[in-house]
Write a protein that holds these residues in place. Structure first.
Motif, PDB file in Angstrom:
ATOM      1  N   GLY A 196      19.106 -12.070 -87.401  1.00  0.00           N
ATOM      2  CA  GLY A 196      18.269 -11.990 -88.592  1.00  0.00           C
ATOM      3  C   GLY A 196      18.726 -12.991 -89.639  1.00  0.00           C
ATOM      4  O   GLY A 196      19.827 -13.541 -89.569  1.00  0.00           O
ATOM      5  N   VAL A 216      16.572  -9.821 -93.165  1.00  0.00           N
ATOM      6  CA  VAL A 216      17.883  -9.174 -93.217  1.00  0.00           C
ATOM      7  C   VAL A 216      18.873 -10.001 -92.418  1.00  0.00           C
ATOM      8  O   VAL A 216      18.498 -10.746 -91.523  1.00  0.00           O
ATOM      9  CB  VAL A 216      17.840  -7.734 -92.648  1.00  0.00           C
ATOM     10  CG1 VAL A 216      16.947  -6.838 -93.479  1.00  0.00           C
ATOM     11  CG2 VAL A 216      17.399  -7.733 -91.204  1.00  0.00           C
ATOM     12  N   TRP A 250      14.387  -3.198 -84.663  1.00  0.00           N
ATOM     13  CA  TRP A 250      15.511  -2.288 -84.831  1.00  0.00           C
ATOM     14  C   TRP A 250      16.759  -3.050 -85.250  1.00  0.00           C
ATOM     15  O   TRP A 250      16.968  -4.195 -84.849  1.00  0.00           O
ATOM     16  CB  TRP A 250      15.814  -1.593 -83.499  1.00  0.00           C
ATOM     17  CG  TRP A 250      14.783  -0.594 -83.083  1.00  0.00           C
ATOM     18  CD1 TRP A 250      13.588  -0.851 -82.475  1.00  0.00           C
ATOM     19  CD2 TRP A 250      14.848   0.813 -83.236  1.00  0.00           C
ATOM     20  NE1 TRP A 250      12.914   0.305 -82.243  1.00  0.00           N
ATOM     21  CE2 TRP A 250      13.665   1.356 -82.698  1.00  0.00           C
ATOM     22  CE3 TRP A 250      15.795   1.685 -83.776  1.00  0.00           C
ATOM     23  CZ2 TRP A 250      13.404   2.717 -82.678  1.00  0.00           C
ATOM     24  CZ3 TRP A 250      15.536   3.040 -83.751  1.00  0.00           C
ATOM     25  CH2 TRP A 250      14.354   3.550 -83.213  1.00  0.00           C
ATOM     26  N   GLN A 251      17.575  -2.380 -86.035  1.00  0.00           N
ATOM     27  CA  GLN A 251      18.894  -2.913 -86.377  1.00  0.00           C
ATOM     28  C   GLN A 251      19.857  -1.739 -86.448  1.00  0.00           C
ATOM     29  O   GLN A 251      19.629  -0.787 -87.207  1.00  0.00           O
ATOM     30  CB  GLN A 251      18.879  -3.658 -87.711  1.00  0.00           C
ATOM     31  CG  GLN A 251      20.206  -4.332 -88.032  1.00  0.00           C
ATOM     32  CD  GLN A 251      20.157  -5.121 -89.319  1.00  0.00           C
ATOM     33  OE1 GLN A 251      19.761  -4.587 -90.342  1.00  0.00           O
ATOM     34  NE2 GLN A 251      20.569  -6.374 -89.257  1.00  0.00           N
ATOM     35  N   ASP A 252      20.905  -1.799 -85.656  1.00  0.00           N
ATOM     36  CA  ASP A 252      21.942  -0.761 -85.638  1.00  0.00           C
ATOM     37  C   ASP A 252      21.357   0.641 -85.486  1.00  0.00           C
ATOM     38  O   ASP A 252      21.748   1.579 -86.188  1.00  0.00           O
ATOM     39  CB  ASP A 252      22.811  -0.839 -86.893  1.00  0.00           C
ATOM     40  CG  ASP A 252      23.532  -2.167 -87.020  1.00  0.00           C
ATOM     41  OD1 ASP A 252      23.928  -2.729 -85.981  1.00  0.00           O
ATOM     42  OD2 ASP A 252      23.695  -2.649 -88.156  1.00  0.00           O
ATOM     43  N   PRO A 291      11.570  -8.701 -90.625  1.00  0.00           N
ATOM     44  CA  PRO A 291      12.329  -8.332 -91.830  1.00  0.00           C
ATOM     45  C   PRO A 291      13.332  -9.418 -92.203  1.00  0.00           C
ATOM     46  O   PRO A 291      13.920 -10.053 -91.325  1.00  0.00           O
ATOM     47  CB  PRO A 291      13.056  -7.049 -91.423  1.00  0.00           C
ATOM     48  CG  PRO A 291      12.285  -6.513 -90.262  1.00  0.00           C
ATOM     49  CD  PRO A 291      11.716  -7.716 -89.561  1.00  0.00           C
ATOM     50  N   LEU A 305      13.473  -0.717 -88.495  1.00  0.00           N
ATOM     51  CA  LEU A 305      13.210  -1.387 -89.761  1.00  0.00           C
ATOM     52  C   LEU A 305      11.725  -1.620 -89.986  1.00  0.00           C
ATOM     53  O   LEU A 305      11.257  -1.646 -91.122  1.00  0.00           O
ATOM     54  CB  LEU A 305      13.920  -2.742 -89.823  1.00  0.00           C
ATOM     55  CG  LEU A 305      15.439  -2.746 -89.732  1.00  0.00           C
ATOM     56  CD1 LEU A 305      15.956  -4.178 -89.815  1.00  0.00           C
ATOM     57  CD2 LEU A 305      16.053  -1.881 -90.816  1.00  0.00           C
ATOM     58  N   LYS A 306      10.989  -1.827 -88.888  1.00  0.00           N
ATOM     59  CA  LYS A 306       9.582  -2.194 -89.054  1.00  0.00           C
ATOM     60  C   LYS A 306       8.796  -1.876 -87.791  1.00  0.00           C
ATOM     61  O   LYS A 306       9.292  -2.041 -86.682  1.00  0.00           O
ATOM     62  CB  LYS A 306       9.467  -3.695 -89.350  1.00  0.00           C
ATOM     63  CG  LYS A 306       8.051  -4.181 -89.520  1.00  0.00           C
ATOM     64  CD  LYS A 306       8.000  -5.635 -89.930  1.00  0.00           C
ATOM     65  CE  LYS A 306       6.563  -6.008 -90.253  1.00  0.00           C
ATOM     66  NZ  LYS A 306       6.469  -7.217 -91.013  1.00  0.00           N
ATOM     67  N   TYR A 327       8.200  -3.561 -82.793  1.00  0.00           N
ATOM     68  CA  TYR A 327       9.187  -2.630 -83.334  1.00  0.00           C
ATOM     69  C   TYR A 327      10.462  -3.436 -83.558  1.00  0.00           C
ATOM     70  O   TYR A 327      10.963  -4.070 -82.631  1.00  0.00           O
ATOM     71  CB  TYR A 327       9.472  -1.488 -82.361  1.00  0.00           C
ATOM     72  CG  TYR A 327       8.246  -0.669 -82.014  1.00  0.00           C
ATOM     73  CD1 TYR A 327       7.923   0.462 -82.749  1.00  0.00           C
ATOM     74  CD2 TYR A 327       7.417  -1.030 -80.957  1.00  0.00           C
ATOM     75  CE1 TYR A 327       6.804   1.217 -82.432  1.00  0.00           C
ATOM     76  CE2 TYR A 327       6.295  -0.284 -80.637  1.00  0.00           C
ATOM     77  CZ  TYR A 327       5.999   0.842 -81.378  1.00  0.00           C
ATOM     78  OH  TYR A 327       4.882   1.577 -81.070  1.00  0.00           O
ATOM     79  N   VAL A 348      18.421   1.740 -86.267  1.00  0.00           N
ATOM     80  CA  VAL A 348      17.456   2.111 -87.302  1.00  0.00           C
ATOM     81  C   VAL A 348      16.194   1.263 -87.133  1.00  0.00           C
ATOM     82  O   VAL A 348      16.282   0.038 -87.045  1.00  0.00           O
ATOM     83  CB  VAL A 348      18.043   1.905 -88.717  1.00  0.00           C
ATOM     84  CG1 VAL A 348      17.006   2.193 -89.795  1.00  0.00           C
ATOM     85  CG2 VAL A 348      19.279   2.761 -88.907  1.00  0.00           C
ATOM     86  N   LEU A 370      19.102  -8.388 -84.808  1.00  0.00           N
ATOM     87  CA  LEU A 370      17.881  -7.590 -84.732  1.00  0.00           C
ATOM     88  C   LEU A 370      17.469  -7.463 -83.271  1.00  0.00           C
ATOM     89  O   LEU A 370      17.635  -8.404 -82.494  1.00  0.00           O
ATOM     90  CB  LEU A 370      16.731  -8.256 -85.484  1.00  0.00           C
ATOM     91  CG  LEU A 370      16.881  -8.457 -86.989  1.00  0.00           C
ATOM     92  CD1 LEU A 370      15.715  -9.257 -87.526  1.00  0.00           C
ATOM     93  CD2 LEU A 370      16.982  -7.108 -87.685  1.00  0.00           C
TER      94      LEU A 370
END
Length: 103
Positions: free
Chosen positions: A36, A92, A58-60, A90, A64-65, A56, A62, A96
């Motif tokens: 990211g 960040v 995801w990060q760690d 995202p 995100l979007k 979809y 979670v 990702l």
């Protein structure tokens, strides 16, 4: 759920030139990990006959979007009105994991 075994173990490396969707109600899932950035990044998919594309991010562990686009949506109703399918990622830092669901 898709981030955890046994589903996460079902993803295999493939050559991008061999990606084909079968049409109908079946879905093809793709996974890509990338770094990211705080700069704007976009995912561009050139597939004019793709009915739906779900992204979809995801990060760690979670989500995100989640965003949806596809040929079943009018250009003006897409997240980014464009001829091809564009989705903003995202902004960040860190790794990702992108999951794409294609139908």
């Amino acid at each position: 759920e898709i981030e955890r075994p046994p589903l996460a173990d079902d993803f295999l490396a493939i050559d991008s030139a061999s990606i084909r969707t079968s049409g109908g109600q079946s879905a093809l899932w793709l996974r890509k990990t990338l770094t990211g950035t705080r700069d704007a990044q976009y995912l561009k998919v050139i597939a004019p006959f793709l009915a739906t594309l779900d992204l979809y991010v995801w990060q760690d562990g979670v989500l995100l979007k989640h965003a949806r686009t596809g040929s079943q949506q009018a250009q003006g109703d897409r997240p980014i009105p464009a001829r091809d399918f564009l989705l903003q990622l995202p902004e960040v830092s860190g790794s990702l994991t992108l999951y794409l669901r294609l139908t």
